[in-house]
Design an enzyme around this catalytic site. Structure first.
Site, mmCIF file in Angstrom:
data_model
loop_
_atom_site.group_PDB
_atom_site.id
_atom_site.type_symbol
_atom_site.label_atom_id
_atom_site.label_comp_id
_atom_site.label_asym_id
_atom_site.label_seq_id
_atom_site.Cartn_x
_atom_site.Cartn_y
_atom_site.Cartn_z
ATOM 1 N N ARG A 120 -4.089 26.448 -8.243
ATOM 2 C CA ARG A 120 -3.644 25.137 -7.751
ATOM 3 C C ARG A 120 -3.002 24.384 -8.906
ATOM 4 N NH1 ARG A 120 -2.880 25.471 -2.506
ATOM 5 N NH2 ARG A 120 -4.737 26.073 -1.363
ATOM 6 N N ALA A 146 -6.818 28.676 4.252
ATOM 7 C CA ALA A 146 -6.302 27.429 4.821
ATOM 8 C C ALA A 146 -4.794 27.433 4.804
ATOM 9 C CB ALA A 146 -6.824 26.241 4.006
ATOM 10 N N GLU A 173 -3.565 31.921 9.350
ATOM 11 C CA GLU A 173 -3.908 31.740 7.934
ATOM 12 C C GLU A 173 -5.008 32.702 7.498
ATOM 13 O OE1 GLU A 173 -2.262 30.102 5.738
ATOM 14 O OE2 GLU A 173 -0.916 29.084 7.124
ATOM 15 N N GLU A 214 0.150 32.752 -3.870
ATOM 16 C CA GLU A 214 -0.758 33.570 -3.067
ATOM 17 C C GLU A 214 -0.760 35.041 -3.504
ATOM 18 O OE1 GLU A 214 0.542 32.927 0.959
ATOM 19 O OE2 GLU A 214 -0.646 31.110 1.153
ATOM 20 N N GLU A 266 -3.496 12.610 5.578
ATOM 21 C CA GLU A 266 -3.787 14.021 5.821
ATOM 22 C C GLU A 266 -5.064 14.195 6.639
ATOM 23 O OE1 GLU A 266 -3.665 18.166 3.444
ATOM 24 O OE2 GLU A 266 -5.014 16.676 2.586
ATOM 25 N N ARG A 273 0.858 -1.188 0.000
ATOM 26 C CA ARG A 273 0.000 0.000 0.000
ATOM 27 C C ARG A 273 0.892 1.234 0.000
ATOM 28 N NH1 ARG A 273 -3.108 -3.079 -1.540
ATOM 29 N NH2 ARG A 273 -5.006 -3.830 -0.539
ATOM 30 N N PRO A 282 -8.300 9.212 2.645
ATOM 31 C CA PRO A 282 -7.773 8.135 3.483
ATOM 32 C C PRO A 282 -7.411 6.854 2.738
ATOM 33 C CG PRO A 282 -10.135 8.359 3.809
ATOM 34 C CD PRO A 282 -9.701 9.514 2.952
ATOM 35 N N GLY A 283 -7.740 6.765 1.466
ATOM 36 C CA GLY A 283 -7.337 5.600 0.684
ATOM 37 C C GLY A 283 -5.849 5.554 0.410
ATOM 38 N N GLU A 298 -4.209 35.244 4.463
ATOM 39 C CA GLU A 298 -4.880 35.050 3.177
ATOM 40 C C GLU A 298 -6.091 35.951 2.958
ATOM 41 O OE1 GLU A 298 -5.624 30.884 2.535
ATOM 42 O OE2 GLU A 298 -3.488 30.442 2.412
#
Length: 192
Positions: free
Chosen positions: A63, A75, A92, A144, A119, A36, A114-115, A96
């Site tokens: 992004r 964030a 933050e 930013e 995080e 995995r 979660p796979g 921001e």
């Protein structure tokens, strides 16, 4: 209680400043083991800042992995070791969106993918907003530098989620949770 999966070996594939990648060999419920790939990440905080006019603060930011700008909530990574998450969230928000919050409360917790990744994101609700004084504002750089900050009616932000205009997972979760919490008269909030 389910099967207790155990990591029997681990091979580091990549180590970086923000995340590291490993291949783990893990015991499986059906017997045997399987490889995995796992991304370990510092985690992040997200801020749903709602003003006294029921508007949520959104930022539009580039992004690179998806090569476009997204509407998101303020964030940031938990990149200061030992820093209280609410303080990170406040920092933050100031960096921001040029805002400080009189109230910062935990809203929801998310495991983003979660796979394959560990995080963990804590989403905060910020209220009693005030502007950061002009002289104290953070100088934004890199991706930013061109952040667009906009206040959007919370119900309109929910509509943006359902129209597919907001796709960042933590933003989707935060906006929907804030709308539900507001509709409950804020009774769903947990204590800090």
């Amino acid at each position: 209680m389910g099967f207790a999966h155990e990591t029997v070996s681990r091979q580091e594939r990549y180590h970086g400043a923000i995340f590291s990648v490993f291949t783990d060999r893990v015991t499986m419920s059906g017997g045997g083991t399987a490889a995995r790939d796992v991304v370990e990440n510092r985690g992040a905080v997200v801020v749903v800042a709602v003003d006294d006019q029921d508007r949520v603060v959104l930022i539009r930011q580039y992004r690179h992995p998806i090569k476009r700008h997204l509407w998101e909530l303020p964030a940031g990574l938990r990149d200061v070791v030992g820093e209280d998450e609410a303080l990170t969230a406040g920092r933050e928000l100031a960096e921001e969106a040029d805002l400080v919050a009189g109230r910062m409360e935990p809203l929801i917790d998310l495991h983003t993918s979660p796979g394959f990744a560990d995080e963990f994101v804590r989403v905060f609700l910020a209220r009693d907003l005030a502007p950061v004084p002009e002289a104290d504002r953070y100088t934004r750089t890199d991706e930013e530098a061109d952040i667009e900050v906009r206040r959007v009616d919370l119900d309109e932000a929910v509509a943006m989620v359902f129209r597919g205009e907001i796709t960042n997972a933590a933003t989707v979760g935060g906006v929907l949770a804030a709308a539900r919490a507001r509709d409950s008269g804020w009774t769903l909030l947990r204590s800090a």
